[in-house]
Design a protein around this motif. Structure first.
Motif, PDB file in Angstrom:
ATOM      1  N   LEU A  17       0.832  -1.199   0.000  1.00  0.00           N
ATOM      2  CA  LEU A  17       0.000   0.000   0.000  1.00  0.00           C
ATOM      3  C   LEU A  17       0.866   1.248   0.000  1.00  0.00           C
ATOM      4  O   LEU A  17       1.951   1.256   0.571  1.00  0.00           O
ATOM      5  CB  LEU A  17      -0.903   0.002   1.240  1.00  0.00           C
ATOM      6  N   GLU A  18       0.350   2.305  -0.624  1.00  0.00           N
ATOM      7  CA  GLU A  18       1.039   3.591  -0.628  1.00  0.00           C
ATOM      8  C   GLU A  18       0.099   4.639  -0.062  1.00  0.00           C
ATOM      9  O   GLU A  18      -1.106   4.610  -0.302  1.00  0.00           O
ATOM     10  CB  GLU A  18       1.479   3.952  -2.043  1.00  0.00           C
ATOM     11  N   GLY A  19       0.651   5.566   0.725  1.00  0.00           N
ATOM     12  CA  GLY A  19      -0.129   6.612   1.380  1.00  0.00           C
ATOM     13  C   GLY A  19       0.667   7.143   2.552  1.00  0.00           C
ATOM     14  O   GLY A  19       1.881   7.279   2.474  1.00  0.00           O
ATOM     15  N   HIS A  20      -0.005   7.422   3.662  1.00  0.00           N
ATOM     16  CA  HIS A  20       0.659   7.859   4.891  1.00  0.00           C
ATOM     17  C   HIS A  20       0.192   6.921   5.994  1.00  0.00           C
ATOM     18  O   HIS A  20      -0.977   6.886   6.344  1.00  0.00           O
ATOM     19  CB  HIS A  20       0.288   9.304   5.221  1.00  0.00           C
ATOM     20  N   PHE A  21       1.136   6.160   6.548  1.00  0.00           N
ATOM     21  CA  PHE A  21       0.797   5.117   7.503  1.00  0.00           C
ATOM     22  C   PHE A  21       1.542   5.328   8.822  1.00  0.00           C
ATOM     23  O   PHE A  21       2.729   5.674   8.827  1.00  0.00           O
ATOM     24  CB  PHE A  21       1.150   3.735   6.930  1.00  0.00           C
ATOM     25  N   LEU A  22       0.833   5.090   9.916  1.00  0.00           N
ATOM     26  CA  LEU A  22       1.427   5.063  11.236  1.00  0.00           C
ATOM     27  C   LEU A  22       1.664   3.604  11.566  1.00  0.00           C
ATOM     28  O   LEU A  22       0.721   2.818  11.702  1.00  0.00           O
ATOM     29  CB  LEU A  22       0.506   5.713  12.275  1.00  0.00           C
ATOM     30  N   LEU A  23       2.931   3.215  11.639  1.00  0.00           N
ATOM     31  CA  LEU A  23       3.301   1.822  11.875  1.00  0.00           C
ATOM     32  C   LEU A  23       3.163   1.480  13.352  1.00  0.00           C
ATOM     33  O   LEU A  23       3.141   2.365  14.207  1.00  0.00           O
ATOM     34  CB  LEU A  23       4.740   1.586  11.405  1.00  0.00           C
ATOM     35  N   SER A  24       3.077   0.191  13.667  1.00  0.00           N
ATOM     36  CA  SER A  24       2.937  -0.226  15.070  1.00  0.00           C
ATOM     37  C   SER A  24       4.140   0.190  15.902  1.00  0.00           C
ATOM     38  O   SER A  24       4.044   0.305  17.116  1.00  0.00           O
ATOM     39  CB  SER A  24       2.687  -1.728  15.175  1.00  0.00           C
ATOM     40  N   HIS A  31       4.764   3.810   2.778  1.00  0.00           N
ATOM     41  CA  HIS A  31       4.462   2.464   2.288  1.00  0.00           C
ATOM     42  C   HIS A  31       4.074   1.564   3.448  1.00  0.00           C
ATOM     43  O   HIS A  31       4.599   1.701   4.552  1.00  0.00           O
ATOM     44  CB  HIS A  31       5.682   1.845   1.581  1.00  0.00           C
ATOM     45  N   TYR A  32       3.177   0.637   3.191  1.00  0.00           N
ATOM     46  CA  TYR A  32       2.769  -0.331   4.202  1.00  0.00           C
ATOM     47  C   TYR A  32       2.614  -1.685   3.535  1.00  0.00           C
ATOM     48  O   TYR A  32       2.046  -1.792   2.445  1.00  0.00           O
ATOM     49  CB  TYR A  32       1.439   0.076   4.849  1.00  0.00           C
ATOM     50  N   LEU A  33       3.137  -2.696   4.201  1.00  0.00           N
ATOM     51  CA  LEU A  33       3.013  -4.064   3.699  1.00  0.00           C
ATOM     52  C   LEU A  33       1.959  -4.769   4.539  1.00  0.00           C
ATOM     53  O   LEU A  33       2.170  -5.029   5.719  1.00  0.00           O
ATOM     54  CB  LEU A  33       4.351  -4.785   3.807  1.00  0.00           C
ATOM     55  N   GLN A  34       0.814  -5.043   3.945  1.00  0.00           N
ATOM     56  CA  GLN A  34      -0.285  -5.699   4.641  1.00  0.00           C
ATOM     57  C   GLN A  34      -0.133  -7.199   4.442  1.00  0.00           C
ATOM     58  O   GLN A  34      -0.701  -7.789   3.515  1.00  0.00           O
ATOM     59  CB  GLN A  34      -1.630  -5.191   4.102  1.00  0.00           C
ATOM     60  N   CYS A  35       0.673  -7.810   5.294  1.00  0.00           N
ATOM     61  CA  CYS A  35       0.968  -9.237   5.145  1.00  0.00           C
ATOM     62  C   CYS A  35      -0.270 -10.106   5.243  1.00  0.00           C
ATOM     63  O   CYS A  35      -0.309 -11.188   4.661  1.00  0.00           O
ATOM     64  CB  CYS A  35       2.021  -9.674   6.146  1.00  0.00           C
ATOM     65  N   ALA A  36      -1.287  -9.650   5.964  1.00  0.00           N
ATOM     66  CA  ALA A  36      -2.518 -10.445   6.034  1.00  0.00           C
ATOM     67  C   ALA A  36      -3.080 -10.664   4.631  1.00  0.00           C
ATOM     68  O   ALA A  36      -3.602 -11.740   4.325  1.00  0.00           O
ATOM     69  CB  ALA A  36      -3.549  -9.759   6.932  1.00  0.00           C
ATOM     70  N   ARG A  37      -2.965  -9.678   3.764  1.00  0.00           N
ATOM     71  CA  ARG A  37      -3.466  -9.829   2.391  1.00  0.00           C
ATOM     72  C   ARG A  37      -2.611 -10.786   1.572  1.00  0.00           C
ATOM     73  O   ARG A  37      -3.121 -11.603   0.828  1.00  0.00           O
ATOM     74  CB  ARG A  37      -3.563  -8.474   1.687  1.00  0.00           C
ATOM     75  N   VAL A  38      -1.288 -10.687   1.706  1.00  0.00           N
ATOM     76  CA  VAL A  38      -0.428 -11.573   0.915  1.00  0.00           C
ATOM     77  C   VAL A  38      -0.554 -13.014   1.404  1.00  0.00           C
ATOM     78  O   VAL A  38      -0.389 -13.954   0.636  1.00  0.00           O
ATOM     79  CB  VAL A  38       1.038 -11.092   0.891  1.00  0.00           C
ATOM     80  N   LEU A  39      -0.912 -13.186   2.680  1.00  0.00           N
ATOM     81  CA  LEU A  39      -1.022 -14.526   3.249  1.00  0.00           C
ATOM     82  C   LEU A  39      -2.443 -15.080   3.229  1.00  0.00           C
ATOM     83  O   LEU A  39      -2.657 -16.222   3.631  1.00  0.00           O
ATOM     84  CB  LEU A  39      -0.494 -14.521   4.692  1.00  0.00           C
ATOM     85  N   MET A  40      -3.420 -14.301   2.739  1.00  0.00           N
ATOM     86  CA  MET A  40      -4.808 -14.779   2.774  1.00  0.00           C
ATOM     87  C   MET A  40      -5.054 -15.942   1.815  1.00  0.00           C
ATOM     88  O   MET A  40      -5.984 -16.714   2.009  1.00  0.00           O
ATOM     89  CB  MET A  40      -5.789 -13.644   2.506  1.00  0.00           C
ATOM     90  N   ASN A  41      -4.204 -16.085   0.821  1.00  0.00           N
ATOM     91  CA  ASN A  41      -4.320 -17.202  -0.104  1.00  0.00           C
ATOM     92  C   ASN A  41      -3.404 -18.315   0.395  1.00  0.00           C
ATOM     93  O   ASN A  41      -2.181 -18.142   0.464  1.00  0.00           O
ATOM     94  CB  ASN A  41      -3.916 -16.766  -1.517  1.00  0.00           C
ATOM     95  N   PRO A  42      -3.963 -19.474   0.781  1.00  0.00           N
ATOM     96  CA  PRO A  42      -3.133 -20.536   1.353  1.00  0.00           C
ATOM     97  C   PRO A  42      -1.991 -21.008   0.452  1.00  0.00           C
ATOM     98  O   PRO A  42      -0.901 -21.288   0.952  1.00  0.00           O
ATOM     99  CB  PRO A  42      -4.137 -21.662   1.620  1.00  0.00           C
ATOM    100  N   ALA A  43      -2.225 -21.078  -0.835  1.00  0.00           N
ATOM    101  CA  ALA A  43      -1.159 -21.531  -1.736  1.00  0.00           C
ATOM    102  C   ALA A  43      -0.022 -20.511  -1.764  1.00  0.00           C
ATOM    103  O   ALA A  43       1.160 -20.883  -1.752  1.00  0.00           O
ATOM    104  CB  ALA A  43      -1.708 -21.762  -3.136  1.00  0.00           C
ATOM    105  N   ARG A  44      -0.365 -19.222  -1.785  1.00  0.00           N
ATOM    106  CA  ARG A  44       0.665 -18.179  -1.773  1.00  0.00           C
ATOM    107  C   ARG A  44       1.415 -18.210  -0.445  1.00  0.00           C
ATOM    108  O   ARG A  44       2.638 -18.110  -0.407  1.00  0.00           O
ATOM    109  CB  ARG A  44       0.039 -16.807  -1.998  1.00  0.00           C
ATOM    110  N   ALA A  45       0.685 -18.338   0.663  1.00  0.00           N
ATOM    111  CA  ALA A  45       1.320 -18.388   1.987  1.00  0.00           C
ATOM    112  C   ALA A  45       2.292 -19.559   2.060  1.00  0.00           C
ATOM    113  O   ALA A  45       3.400 -19.425   2.586  1.00  0.00           O
ATOM    114  CB  ALA A  45       0.256 -18.490   3.078  1.00  0.00           C
TER     115      ALA A  45
END
Length: 194
Positions: A17-24, A31-45
């Motif tokens: 993602l691109e924008g303005h993000f407050l990281l944990s 930039h923000y990497l939403q790993c939940a999205r990349v891992l939501m597909n079991p084959a990709r994970a």
């Protein structure tokens, strides 16, 4: 898996993602990497975990007894790493603000643990997870993450392996560039900040 192939996995799943993000970590980024999205597909994970497992130092990989990851972000990749390595996968969580094993999870005294994260920025969550693992009797022998965005600065006292390093700049709250500061910050992560 090459860095470009990993980046394409993030792009194709709309996890970069691109924008303005407050990281944990409390830092800001464009930039923000939403790993939940990349891992939501079991084959990709599974593909990503297998690629990460293959990058582990041989001595670490051969010695692992169990995989432990911090909740929430590390749960899926931790589970997939357990599968890729043929080991049990546990997770620590923070019901009262400090990581601990719950849900009947326990480590055998001296169990050799691989700590698995999704993204490392400052390494704070990883170090907190390692402390909880050690307090529970485990011996952390290695740490790994899908993504290292620490610019190589995160250290854990054990070998650290990342599938890929993305060196997107991050900023302390008083260092945010004016163009980024002009956009309201979004907090997409799972850890609430007071």
């Amino acid at each position: 898996m090459t860095d470009d192939e990993v980046l394409e996995e993030f792009r194709s799943s709309e996890a970069l993602l691109e924008g303005h993000f407050l990281l944990s970590s409390g830092r800001h980024s464009g930039h923000y990497l939403q790993c939940a999205r990349v891992l939501m597909n079991p084959a990709r994970a599974a593909r990503l975990a297998e690629a990460l497992a293959a990058k582990l130092p041989a001595g670490v990989r051969a010695a692992i007894d169990v995989v432990v990851s911090p909740a929430m972000g590390g749960v899926i990749i931790g589970h997939e790493m357990g599968r890729a390595l043929g080991k049990d996968a546990l997770f620590v969580e923070r019901p009262t603000g400090t990581f601990e094993l719950r849900r009947g999870f326990a480590l055998e005294p001296g169990a050799r643990v691989l700590m698995v994260e999704d993204v490392v920025t400052t390494g704070l969550s990883s170090r907190e997870a390692i402390a909880a693992i050690e307090a529970a009797g485990g011996q952390v022998i290695g740490a790994c993450a899908l993504v290292d965005r620490s610019n190589g600065s995160a250290t854990f006292g054990v070998p650290f392996t990342a599938l890929v390093a993305f060196d997107f700049p991050t900023y302390a709250p008083d260092e945010v560039p004016p163009a980024l500061a002009a956009t309201p910050a979004i907090k997409p992560g799972s850890r609430a900040k007071p």
